[in-house]
Design an enzyme around this catalytic site. Structure first.
Site, PDB file in Angstrom:
ATOM      1  N   THR A 138      -0.786   3.474  -0.082  1.00 44.73           N
ATOM      2  CA  THR A 138      -1.562   4.657   0.272  1.00 44.73           C
ATOM      3  C   THR A 138      -1.851   5.483  -0.969  1.00 44.73           C
ATOM      4  OG1 THR A 138      -1.570   6.839   1.328  1.00 44.73           O
ATOM      5  CG2 THR A 138       0.580   5.851   1.051  1.00 44.73           C
ATOM      6  N   ILE A 139      -3.055   6.014  -1.011  1.00 44.58           N
ATOM      7  CA  ILE A 139      -3.397   6.916  -2.131  1.00 44.58           C
ATOM      8  C   ILE A 139      -2.657   8.245  -1.983  1.00 44.58           C
ATOM      9  CG2 ILE A 139      -5.701   5.905  -2.428  1.00 44.58           C
ATOM     10  CD1 ILE A 139      -6.741   8.682  -1.252  1.00 44.58           C
ATOM     11  N   ASP A 140      -2.105   8.512  -0.788  1.00 46.02           N
ATOM     12  CA  ASP A 140      -1.443   9.803  -0.552  1.00 46.02           C
ATOM     13  C   ASP A 140      -0.032   9.846  -1.140  1.00 46.02           C
ATOM     14  OD1 ASP A 140      -3.716  10.254   0.978  1.00 46.02           O
ATOM     15  OD2 ASP A 140      -2.735   9.702   2.854  1.00 46.02           O
ATOM     16  N   ARG A 184      -3.810  13.960   2.778  1.00 52.50           N
ATOM     17  CA  ARG A 184      -3.268  14.328   4.093  1.00 52.50           C
ATOM     18  C   ARG A 184      -2.253  15.459   3.985  1.00 52.50           C
ATOM     19  NH1 ARG A 184      -1.787  10.106   8.406  1.00 52.50           N
ATOM     20  NH2 ARG A 184      -0.519   9.271   6.745  1.00 52.50           N
ATOM     21  N   ARG A 277     -18.540  27.438  -6.603  1.00 52.16           N
ATOM     22  CA  ARG A 277     -19.116  26.200  -6.061  1.00 52.16           C
ATOM     23  C   ARG A 277     -17.953  25.338  -5.587  1.00 52.16           C
ATOM     24  NH1 ARG A 277     -23.053  28.761  -6.652  1.00 52.16           N
ATOM     25  NH2 ARG A 277     -25.032  28.187  -7.662  1.00 52.16           N
ATOM     26  N   GLN A 285     -12.242   8.779  -4.020  1.00 50.30           N
ATOM     27  CA  GLN A 285     -10.852   8.621  -4.487  1.00 50.30           C
ATOM     28  C   GLN A 285     -10.249   7.284  -4.066  1.00 50.30           C
ATOM     29  OE1 GLN A 285      -8.855  12.869  -3.921  1.00 50.30           O
ATOM     30  NE2 GLN A 285     -10.591  12.541  -2.585  1.00 50.30           N
ATOM     31  N   ARG A 286     -10.817   6.672  -3.035  1.00 51.55           N
ATOM     32  CA  ARG A 286     -10.255   5.402  -2.546  1.00 51.55           C
ATOM     33  C   ARG A 286     -10.984   4.190  -3.116  1.00 51.55           C
ATOM     34  NH1 ARG A 286      -9.375   6.840   3.553  1.00 51.55           N
ATOM     35  NH2 ARG A 286     -10.732   5.055   3.926  1.00 51.55           N
TER      36      ARG A 286
HETATM   37  O1  F6P Z   1      -4.497   8.142   4.077  1.00 50.05           O
HETATM   38  C1  F6P Z   1      -5.546   7.950   3.196  1.00 50.05           C
HETATM   39  C2  F6P Z   1      -6.654   8.940   3.452  1.00 50.05           C
HETATM   40  O2  F6P Z   1      -7.662   8.744   2.473  1.00 50.05           O
HETATM   41  C3  F6P Z   1      -6.207  10.397   3.474  1.00 50.05           C
HETATM   42  O3  F6P Z   1      -6.018  10.935   2.195  1.00 50.05           O
HETATM   43  C4  F6P Z   1      -7.338  11.021   4.251  1.00 50.05           C
HETATM   44  O4  F6P Z   1      -6.881  12.182   4.921  1.00 50.05           O
HETATM   45  C5  F6P Z   1      -7.698   9.955   5.246  1.00 50.05           C
HETATM   46  O5  F6P Z   1      -7.241   8.728   4.721  1.00 50.05           O
HETATM   47  C6  F6P Z   1      -9.182   9.864   5.507  1.00 50.05           C
HETATM   48  O6  F6P Z   1      -9.397   8.921   6.500  1.00 50.05           O
HETATM   49  P1  F6P Z   1     -10.827   8.355   6.898  1.00 50.05           P
HETATM   50  O7  F6P Z   1     -11.090   7.160   6.024  1.00 50.05           O
HETATM   51  O8  F6P Z   1     -10.690   7.993   8.324  1.00 50.05           O
HETATM   52  O9  F6P Z   1     -11.841   9.440   6.644  1.00 50.05           O
END
Ligand code: F6P
Length: 360
Positions: A138-140, A184, A277, A285-286
């Site tokens: 997880t990126i979190d 999250r 802004r 980020q993903r």
């Molecule tokens: O858990 C990874 C994450 O990118 C969180 O940081 C973010 O809150 C959530 O997934 C976003 O999910 P989705 O792809 O459903 O918008």
């Protein structure tokens, strides 16, 4: 041995590197590996829901973002929302059908790549008799029981670069630039990227912020000859006494957080007169390739998962406890959460520099 592998939850850089590591380590031992497409869904889709993995398929994927298996972060197998013709949604438990499909494949076990949701699902399948090993993604970085999840470093590096780029435009215009990051309910991404990107204020979910404290810090900067600022806001951050800002809430899914950055920018402008802004880094980020740190972590995670399978050590989550790659039971993994602790060194470091964390 016949291993299954799947990827669940939000994608994260490094998923493909783990798939490669699992495949190559397994093949070297004479094992077979089959990927299940789109989390567990592929189990119910016959041959089209499966991807037989071999050297050719995993060649050249070490640096590819996303996942060659696809993923889902809604509709988990135990509470799957089925949409009827009349528009009504019925929540159905598909897990027994998936167990049947698992047995029909003659698989010895599943290596599941995922975050906390996937961990909970894997634990429930384990109770039904499926041998599972979880690899923490997880990126979190919000999973307990491991020092680092893969994907975090890549997201953090990207966010740091974005924050760094905001300095010059903030200074050029004399503005406050507010950037909202994912994460999250955990502030790891915002805290680490904010510090590394030299943000002037960082708001994280673990520390409720106070509008007066935040605005006073920005006004102080202006009064002392620095009439601009970069403010990093984690999507789960909130002012004391208020609820988190949510974009949407779907059935059988965690709420999607988002919108706090725009609110912070608006309030700062109202209260300080600064021109502001806001921007949301969102799914950028993903995306993209994993950093070398994440590639290495992913490869080591994948190799350890196969070592565990070969040793019959099912029901475990691979765990990075530097300098050792090891594992813990799923129950141990589930029992641990990974929020930023109040005495975290990065928090202390931010305070030492006078970075505003918004708390009183
Ligand atoms: O858990 C990874 C994450 O990118 C969180 O940081 C973010 O809150 C959530 O997934 C976003 O999910 P989705 O792809 O459903 O918008």
């Amino acid at each position: 041995m016949h291993l299954l592998i799947n990827t669940g939850g939000g994608d994260a850089p490094g998923l493909n590197a783990v798939i490669r590591a699992v495949t190559l380590s397994a093949i070297r031992r004479g094992f077979r590996v089959t990927g299940i497409r789109r989390g567990y869904s592929g189990l119910l889709e016959g041959e089209s829901g499966l991807l037989r993995l071999n050297r050719d398929i995993v060649r050249g994927i070490i640096d590819r973002g996303g996942t060659i298996l696809g993923t889902v972060n809604r509709g988990q197998p135990f509470e799957y929302p089925v949409h009827g013709a009349d528009g009504a949604v019925t929540v159905t438990d598909l897990s027994d059908r998936m167990m049947d499909a698992f047995r029909a494949l003659g698989a010895d076990g599943l290596i599941a790549l995922g975050g906390d949701g996937s961990l909970r699902i894997a634990a429930r399948f384990r109770e039904k008799g499926m041998p599972v090993i979880v690899v923490p993604k997880t990126i979190d970085n919000d999973l307990g029981g491991t020092e680092a999840t893969f994907g975090f470093d890549s997201a953090m590096s990207f966010a740091t670069d974005a924050i760094t780029r905001l300095h010059s435009t903030a200074e050029a215009h004399g503005r406050v630039m507010v950037v909202e990051l994912m994460g999250r309910y955990a502030g790891w991404l915002a805290l680490h990227a904010g510090l590394a990107g030299a943000a002037h204020a960082i708001l994280i979910p673990e520390l409720d912020f106070d509008w007066d404290v935040l605005c006073a810090a920005l006004v102080h900067r202006r009064d002392t000859g620095r009439p601009f600022a970069v403010v990093v806001v984690a999507e789960g951050a909130k002012p004391g006494g208020a609820a988190r800002v949510v974009v949407r809430q779907e059935t059988s899914k965690e709420p999607t957080l988002g919108g706090i950055g725009a609110l912070v920018a608006e309030r700062i402008a109202e209260r300080t007169g600064f021109e502001t802004r806001s921007l949301v880094l969102g799914h950028l980020q993903r995306g993209g390739p994993p950093t070398p740190t994440d590639r290495l972590l992913s490869l080591r995670y994948g190799a350890e998962a196969v070592r565990l399978a070969a040793a019959g050590q099912w029901g475990r989550m691979v765990s990075w406890q530097p300098p050792r790659m090891t594992s813990i039971t799923l129950d141990e993994a589930l029992a641990k959460t990974h929020a930023v602790p109040a005495d975290d060194d990065a928090i202390a470091t931010a305070r030492d520099f006078g970075v505003c964390l918004g708390d009183a």
